[in-house]
Scaffold this active site. Structure first.
Site, PDB file in Angstrom:
ATOM      1  N   HIS A 197       0.891  -1.175  -0.098  1.00 15.69           N
ATOM      2  CA  HIS A 197       0.024   0.077  -0.094  1.00 15.69           C
ATOM      3  C   HIS A 197       0.841   1.228   0.035  1.00 15.69           C
ATOM      4  O   HIS A 197       1.904   1.271   0.875  1.00 15.69           O
ATOM      5  CB  HIS A 197      -0.991  -0.007   1.235  1.00 15.69           C
ATOM      6  CG  HIS A 197      -2.107  -0.991   0.863  1.00 15.69           C
ATOM      7  ND1 HIS A 197      -1.907  -2.248   1.045  1.00 15.69           N
ATOM      8  CD2 HIS A 197      -3.479  -0.808   0.696  1.00 15.69           C
ATOM      9  CE1 HIS A 197      -3.185  -2.958   0.804  1.00 15.69           C
ATOM     10  NE2 HIS A 197      -3.950  -1.924   0.557  1.00 15.69           N
ATOM     11  N   CYS A 207      -8.913   2.800   5.511  1.00 17.11           N
ATOM     12  CA  CYS A 207      -9.776   2.788   4.423  1.00 17.11           C
ATOM     13  C   CYS A 207      -9.954   4.292   4.219  1.00 17.11           C
ATOM     14  O   CYS A 207     -10.857   5.046   4.926  1.00 17.11           O
ATOM     15  CB  CYS A 207     -10.850   1.895   4.654  1.00 17.11           C
ATOM     16  SG  CYS A 207     -12.346   2.270   3.295  1.00 17.11           S
TER      17      CYS A 207
HETATM   18  C1  2AL Z   1      -4.660   3.562   0.958  1.00 18.23           C
HETATM   19  C2  2AL Z   1      -5.027   3.711  -0.250  1.00 18.23           C
HETATM   20  O1  2AL Z   1      -4.005   3.935  -1.095  1.00 18.23           O
HETATM   21  N1  2AL Z   1      -6.383   3.713  -0.390  1.00 18.23           N
HETATM   22  C3  2AL Z   1      -6.834   3.680   0.959  1.00 18.23           C
HETATM   23  O2  2AL Z   1      -7.900   3.573   1.293  1.00 18.23           O
HETATM   24  N2  2AL Z   1      -5.714   3.300   1.762  1.00 18.23           N
HETATM   25  N3  2AL Z   1      -3.251   3.553   1.631  1.00 18.23           N
HETATM   26  C4  2AL Z   1      -2.988   3.565   2.767  1.00 18.23           C
HETATM   27  N4  2AL Z   1      -1.511   3.686   3.107  1.00 18.23           N
HETATM   28  O3  2AL Z   1      -3.890   3.651   3.543  1.00 18.23           O
END
Ligand code: 2AL
Length: 174
Positions: free
Chosen positions: A67, A122
């Site tokens: 991520h 999220c």
């Molecule tokens: C993310 C992402 O790219 N989309 C999301 O909902 N959360 N990344 C993150 N590090 O929490």
């Protein structure tokens, strides 16, 4: 899109549509395709979650490491996946003040220094103020708690990505 449409997908079509429901982890969708057919989309999602839950801690950490940071380097350089770009924009992370960006950058750094994986939340179920609050709060957790919490958030992101795909109607390259 209904479950019959999904069940009829060949491997390529399934990966084209669901390959990024777990960020940059098409292996998960590839494994789930092997389990087709499903009796409902809910059952398909449960299969994704079971696959993730069955991974050893190193595999779960690997998923978190796929991520991108929130408001990080990839957002600045325009190299986020389409899904992530949309999620970060909806959470207001594309319009942070310089101060907010620096604050989140510092907290992301502290989080990664402590846990050795990125802070995952999220974004669509949150906003910039909640994200800043949550990362500060979660920094106080211990690593095993944070691994579980991060994976919980990955599942929420996955659920919303599946909903988004379904709301688009016809799949690509069936
Ligand atoms: C993310 C992402 O790219 N989309 C999301 O909902 N959360 N990344 C993150 N590090 O929490």
């Amino acid at each position: 899109m209904d479950i019959q449409t999904v069940n009829d997908m060949n491997y390529e079509a399934f990966l084209d549509n669901f390959g990024n429901i777990i960020e940059k982890c098409p292996l998960v969708a590839a494994a789930v395709w092997s389990k087709l057919p499903f009796s409902s989309l809910h059952e398909m999602e449960e299969c994704v979650y079971e696959f993730i839950d069955s991974l050893p801690p190193s595999g779960k950490e690997g998923i978190l490491r796929c991520h991108p940071d929130l408001a990080g380097r990839e957002l600045a350089s325009g190299s986020l996946t389409m899904e992530s770009q949309k999620e970060q924009r909806q959470a207001g992370l594309t319009s942070l003040s310089t101060e907010e960006r620096e604050q989140l950058g510092l907290l992301n750094f502290q989080y990664k220094t402590k846990f050795a994986f990125p802070f995952v939340i999220c974004a669509k179920m949150s906003d910039k103020d909640k994200i800043l609050q949550e990362i500060s709060r979660r920094l106080r957790n211990d690593p095993s708690q944070e691994l579980l919490k991060g994976i919980e958030e990955v599942k929420k992101i996955c659920h919303l990505r599946v909903q988004d795909i379904l709301s688009k109607g016809l799949p690509t390259k069936l």
